[in-house]
Design a protein around this motif. Structure first.
Motif, PDB file in Angstrom:
ATOM      1  N   THR A 119      -8.260   9.684   0.287  1.00  0.00           N
ATOM      2  CA  THR A 119      -7.428  10.262  -0.760  1.00  0.00           C
ATOM      3  C   THR A 119      -6.051  10.584  -0.193  1.00  0.00           C
ATOM      4  O   THR A 119      -5.939  11.323   0.794  1.00  0.00           O
ATOM      5  CB  THR A 119      -8.067  11.539  -1.332  1.00  0.00           C
ATOM      6  N   LEU A 120      -5.002  10.030  -0.786  1.00  0.00           N
ATOM      7  CA  LEU A 120      -3.651  10.226  -0.275  1.00  0.00           C
ATOM      8  C   LEU A 120      -3.185  11.651  -0.525  1.00  0.00           C
ATOM      9  O   LEU A 120      -3.320  12.194  -1.616  1.00  0.00           O
ATOM     10  CB  LEU A 120      -2.686   9.241  -0.947  1.00  0.00           C
ATOM     11  N   GLY A 121      -2.578  12.234   0.522  1.00  0.00           N
ATOM     12  CA  GLY A 121      -2.046  13.581   0.395  1.00  0.00           C
ATOM     13  C   GLY A 121      -0.582  13.586   0.006  1.00  0.00           C
ATOM     14  O   GLY A 121      -0.102  14.519  -0.627  1.00  0.00           O
ATOM     15  N   ARG A 122       0.161  12.547   0.401  1.00  0.00           N
ATOM     16  CA  ARG A 122       1.581  12.438   0.094  1.00  0.00           C
ATOM     17  C   ARG A 122       1.870  11.067  -0.498  1.00  0.00           C
ATOM     18  O   ARG A 122       1.155  10.106  -0.237  1.00  0.00           O
ATOM     19  CB  ARG A 122       2.426  12.631   1.365  1.00  0.00           C
ATOM     20  N   SER A 123       2.933  10.988  -1.282  1.00  0.00           N
ATOM     21  CA  SER A 123       3.345   9.724  -1.903  1.00  0.00           C
ATOM     22  C   SER A 123       2.161   9.047  -2.590  1.00  0.00           C
ATOM     23  O   SER A 123       1.891   7.863  -2.381  1.00  0.00           O
ATOM     24  CB  SER A 123       3.975   8.798  -0.866  1.00  0.00           C
ATOM     25  N   LYS A 124       1.448   9.804  -3.418  1.00  0.00           N
ATOM     26  CA  LYS A 124       0.259   9.274  -4.077  1.00  0.00           C
ATOM     27  C   LYS A 124       0.577   8.096  -4.986  1.00  0.00           C
ATOM     28  O   LYS A 124      -0.297   7.266  -5.256  1.00  0.00           O
ATOM     29  CB  LYS A 124      -0.425  10.388  -4.867  1.00  0.00           C
ATOM     30  N   ASN A 125       1.826   8.012  -5.444  1.00  0.00           N
ATOM     31  CA  ASN A 125       2.221   6.903  -6.313  1.00  0.00           C
ATOM     32  C   ASN A 125       2.204   5.567  -5.591  1.00  0.00           C
ATOM     33  O   ASN A 125       2.246   4.508  -6.215  1.00  0.00           O
ATOM     34  CB  ASN A 125       3.614   7.154  -6.886  1.00  0.00           C
ATOM     35  N   ARG A 126       2.159   5.592  -4.271  1.00  0.00           N
ATOM     36  CA  ARG A 126       2.123   4.354  -3.495  1.00  0.00           C
ATOM     37  C   ARG A 126       0.702   3.845  -3.273  1.00  0.00           C
ATOM     38  O   ARG A 126       0.499   2.762  -2.729  1.00  0.00           O
ATOM     39  CB  ARG A 126       2.815   4.555  -2.143  1.00  0.00           C
ATOM     40  N   GLY A 127      -0.275   4.615  -3.662  1.00  0.00           N
ATOM     41  CA  GLY A 127      -1.654   4.200  -3.456  1.00  0.00           C
ATOM     42  C   GLY A 127      -2.116   3.189  -4.493  1.00  0.00           C
ATOM     43  O   GLY A 127      -1.807   3.301  -5.672  1.00  0.00           O
ATOM     44  N   LEU A 128      -2.836   2.166  -4.027  1.00  0.00           N
ATOM     45  CA  LEU A 128      -3.442   1.173  -4.913  1.00  0.00           C
ATOM     46  C   LEU A 128      -4.949   1.368  -4.869  1.00  0.00           C
ATOM     47  O   LEU A 128      -5.518   1.677  -3.821  1.00  0.00           O
ATOM     48  CB  LEU A 128      -3.067  -0.242  -4.486  1.00  0.00           C
TER      49      LEU A 128
END
Length: 213
Positions: free
Chosen positions: A9-18
Motif C-alpha cells: 500500500t503506497l504511503g506517498r504519491s498514491k496517484n502514481r500507483g497502478l
C-alpha cells in the motif's frame, strides 16, 4: 488486481500507483535486471541479477555458493525503468519519469523440471530465442546453479510520467522546465573474436539490434 497488503500500500504519491496485474506484467516483462533484496547476518544486501517470469512466478538464479542466494528467505525484488529526468522551475520539484515494480515474499528453491524451466525463462528474458540456440546446460552446471522462485501474489506498481508539476507562483519564472527523455536501445551485435568460422548473426538476435548507420 494487485494485492493491498501493508507492504504494497503506497504511503506517498498514491496517484502514481497502478492496481492491474497486467501493469505488473508489463513492467517486469520489459526489464532485464532486477534487484534482489535479502538480509545477511542482520544487514540488508541488494544484488542486481537477471530474472524471468512464468505466469505469476518470478525466477532468479546464481551460484550455489552465492551469499545472497544462500541467505534468501523473505525477500524484496524490484525492477525499475528510468524514462526521463523531470526538470522543474524549482529544485524541490525536480523528479523522474519511471516505471517500478516491487515484489515481496518468501522464495522457494526449485529443482527438477522447474529448475530447468526457471533457467529457460531467465535466458529468454535477456535474449528471446537464445535458449534453443545455445547448448543445453550439463548436469554439473545445473548442480552449480541455484534457482529461486518468488510468487507475484504480493506486489505493487508505481509509475510517474509527464511534465514537471511546479508551485503555482513558480510558473511565471523565466526558467526552462520540461523533461529530458531517456531511451535504452540495442546496438549492433559484436561477434566473439574466438568464434569458429564466419557465422551470420542469428535472426532472433538481429531482430533486436539497432542497424548500423
Amino acid at each position: 488486481m494487485l494485492s493491498t497488503t501493508p507492504r504494497t500500500t503506497l504511503g506517498r504519491s498514491k496517484n502514481r500507483g497502478l492496481t492491474s496485474r497486467e501493469d505488473l506484467y508489463a513492467v517486469l516483462d520489459a526489464g532485464l535486471v532486477c534487484h534482489l533484496g535479502v538480509v545477511v547476518d542482520g544487514f540488508p544486501m541488494v544484488v542486481p541479477t537477471g530474472y524471468g517470469r512464468i505466469g505469476d512466478t518470478l525466477y532468479v538464479h546464481g551460484s550455489t555458493g552465492a551469499t545472497s542466494l544462500r541467505n534468501a528467505d523473505e525477500v524484496c525484488v524490484t525492477v525499475t525503468h528510468l524514462d526521463g529526468v523531470v526538470l522543474a522551475r524549482s529544485a524541490f520539484n525536480h523528479s523522474l519519469n519511471y516505471r517500478c515494480a516491487m515484489v515481496y515474499g518468501r522464495v522457494r528453491r526449485v529443482s527438477g523440471e522447474e529448475h530447468l524451466a526457471g533457467l529457460r525463462a531467465i535466458t529468454e528474458q535477456l535474449a528471446p530465442g537464445q535458449w534453443d540456440a545455445s547448448r543445453a546446460p550439463t548436469g554439473k552446471e545445473l548442480a552449480a546453479t541455484t534457482v529461486l522462485a518468488l510468487s507475484l501474489a504480493e506486489a505493487s506498481v508505481k509509475v510517474r510520467q509527464g511534465p514537471p508539476i511546479d508551485d503555482e507562483e513558480d510558473y511565471e519564472l523565466p526558467i526552462w522546465a520540461g523533461v529530458l527523455p531517456l531511451h535504452q536501445v540495442w546496438g549492433a551485435p559484436e561477434p566473439d573474436p574466438a568464434m569458429t568460422g564466419d557465422l551470420p548473426v542469428p535472426a532472433h538476435i538481429a531482430s533486436r539490434a539497432t542497424p548500423v548507420r
